[in-house]
Design a protein around this motif. Structure first.
Motif, PDB file in Angstrom:
ATOM      1  N   ILE A  11       0.758  -1.276  -0.122  1.00 26.76           N
ATOM      2  CA  ILE A  11      -0.142   0.065  -0.184  1.00 26.76           C
ATOM      3  C   ILE A  11       0.884   1.368  -0.061  1.00 26.76           C
ATOM      4  O   ILE A  11       0.773   2.145  -0.929  1.00 26.76           O
ATOM      5  N   TYR A  12       2.051   1.072   1.032  1.00 28.99           N
ATOM      6  CA  TYR A  12       2.834   2.356   0.916  1.00 28.99           C
ATOM      7  C   TYR A  12       3.634   2.554  -0.293  1.00 28.99           C
ATOM      8  O   TYR A  12       3.573   3.729  -0.806  1.00 28.99           O
ATOM      9  N   GLN A  14       2.785   1.789  -3.282  1.00 25.61           N
ATOM     10  CA  GLN A  14       1.984   2.256  -4.487  1.00 25.61           C
ATOM     11  C   GLN A  14       1.717   3.670  -4.297  1.00 25.61           C
ATOM     12  O   GLN A  14       1.661   4.373  -5.086  1.00 25.61           O
ATOM     13  N   ALA A  15       1.499   4.087  -2.894  1.00 25.08           N
ATOM     14  CA  ALA A  15       1.233   5.498  -2.623  1.00 25.08           C
ATOM     15  C   ALA A  15       2.288   6.363  -3.026  1.00 25.08           C
ATOM     16  O   ALA A  15       2.185   7.709  -3.187  1.00 25.08           O
ATOM     17  N   ARG A  18       2.416   8.238  -6.231  1.00 26.30           N
ATOM     18  CA  ARG A  18       1.382   9.400  -6.525  1.00 26.30           C
ATOM     19  C   ARG A  18       2.075  10.576  -6.309  1.00 26.30           C
ATOM     20  O   ARG A  18       2.988  10.776  -5.376  1.00 26.30           O
ATOM     21  N   PHE A  21       2.798  12.916  -2.855  1.00 33.51           N
ATOM     22  CA  PHE A  21       2.415  11.952  -1.524  1.00 33.51           C
ATOM     23  C   PHE A  21       3.752  11.751  -0.584  1.00 33.51           C
ATOM     24  O   PHE A  21       3.859  12.185   0.581  1.00 33.51           O
ATOM     25  N   LYS A  29      -0.120  11.348   5.354  1.00 37.15           N
ATOM     26  CA  LYS A  29       0.110  10.250   4.642  1.00 37.15           C
ATOM     27  C   LYS A  29      -0.693   9.186   5.142  1.00 37.15           C
ATOM     28  O   LYS A  29      -1.533   8.503   4.246  1.00 37.15           O
ATOM     29  N   GLN A  32      -4.158   9.758   3.857  1.00 39.72           N
ATOM     30  CA  GLN A  32      -4.377   9.311   2.532  1.00 39.72           C
ATOM     31  C   GLN A  32      -4.380   7.876   2.129  1.00 39.72           C
ATOM     32  O   GLN A  32      -4.960   7.489   1.062  1.00 39.72           O
ATOM     33  N   LEU A  33      -3.795   7.071   2.976  1.00 42.40           N
ATOM     34  CA  LEU A  33      -3.816   5.979   2.773  1.00 42.40           C
ATOM     35  C   LEU A  33      -5.182   4.949   3.290  1.00 42.40           C
ATOM     36  O   LEU A  33      -5.369   3.646   3.329  1.00 42.40           O
ATOM     37  N   ASP A  36      -7.089   3.114   0.704  1.00 42.56           N
ATOM     38  CA  ASP A  36      -6.444   1.705   0.269  1.00 42.56           C
ATOM     39  C   ASP A  36      -6.481   0.618   1.283  1.00 42.56           C
ATOM     40  O   ASP A  36      -6.815  -0.576   0.904  1.00 42.56           O
ATOM     41  N   LYS A  37      -6.578   0.926   2.697  1.00 49.57           N
ATOM     42  CA  LYS A  37      -6.251   0.243   3.594  1.00 49.57           C
ATOM     43  C   LYS A  37      -7.718  -0.516   3.877  1.00 49.57           C
ATOM     44  O   LYS A  37      -7.814  -1.649   4.099  1.00 49.57           O
TER      45      LYS A  37
END
Length: 113
Positions: A11-12, A14-15, A18, A21, A29, A32-33, A36-37
């Motif tokens: 997840i991190y 991929q972020a 962005r 980010f 952060k 923002q996640l 996704d989480k």
């Protein structure tokens, strides 16, 4: 075994791709996640039988223990989900989601820090 720590890393990673980010503060952060989480958690807990397996697997994880999330009551069985007093699996789903969320949250905080 489900590797939620690895999921947090993915997840991190991929972020980080962005735009902007990496410039965010740690709390921003984490914010923002959250979407996704939540997607990961929903995927893991969309069926009751998956929740039972997930709870059984995660209940002894150190992050779940430190978050103080209780296991299901020992007398909680699927048969209790039938009838007029059924909770429609809410306790089951909520418990599995809370356990998964505690691990993802702790893992993401460790990664970001």
């Amino acid at each position: 075994m489900i590797k939620l720590e690895k999921a947090a890393e993915v997840i991190y990673a991929q972020a980080m791709r962005r735009s902007g980010f990496s410039d965010l503060a740690p709390d921003d952060k984490l914010s923002q996640l959250s979407q996704d989480k939540d997607r990961v958690i929903q995927t893991l807990t969309h069926k009751w039988l998956g929740c039972i397996s997930l709870i059984d697997e995660l209940k002894s994880h150190p992050d779940v223990i430190s978050a103080g999330i209780d296991d299901l009551p020992s007398d909680y069985v699927l048969e209790k989900l039938v009838g007029p007093k059924a909770d429609d699996g809410k306790l089951l789903t909520d418990t599995a989601q809370a356990m998964a969320r505690s691990i993802l949250d702790a893992s993401l905080k460790r990664i970001i820090s």
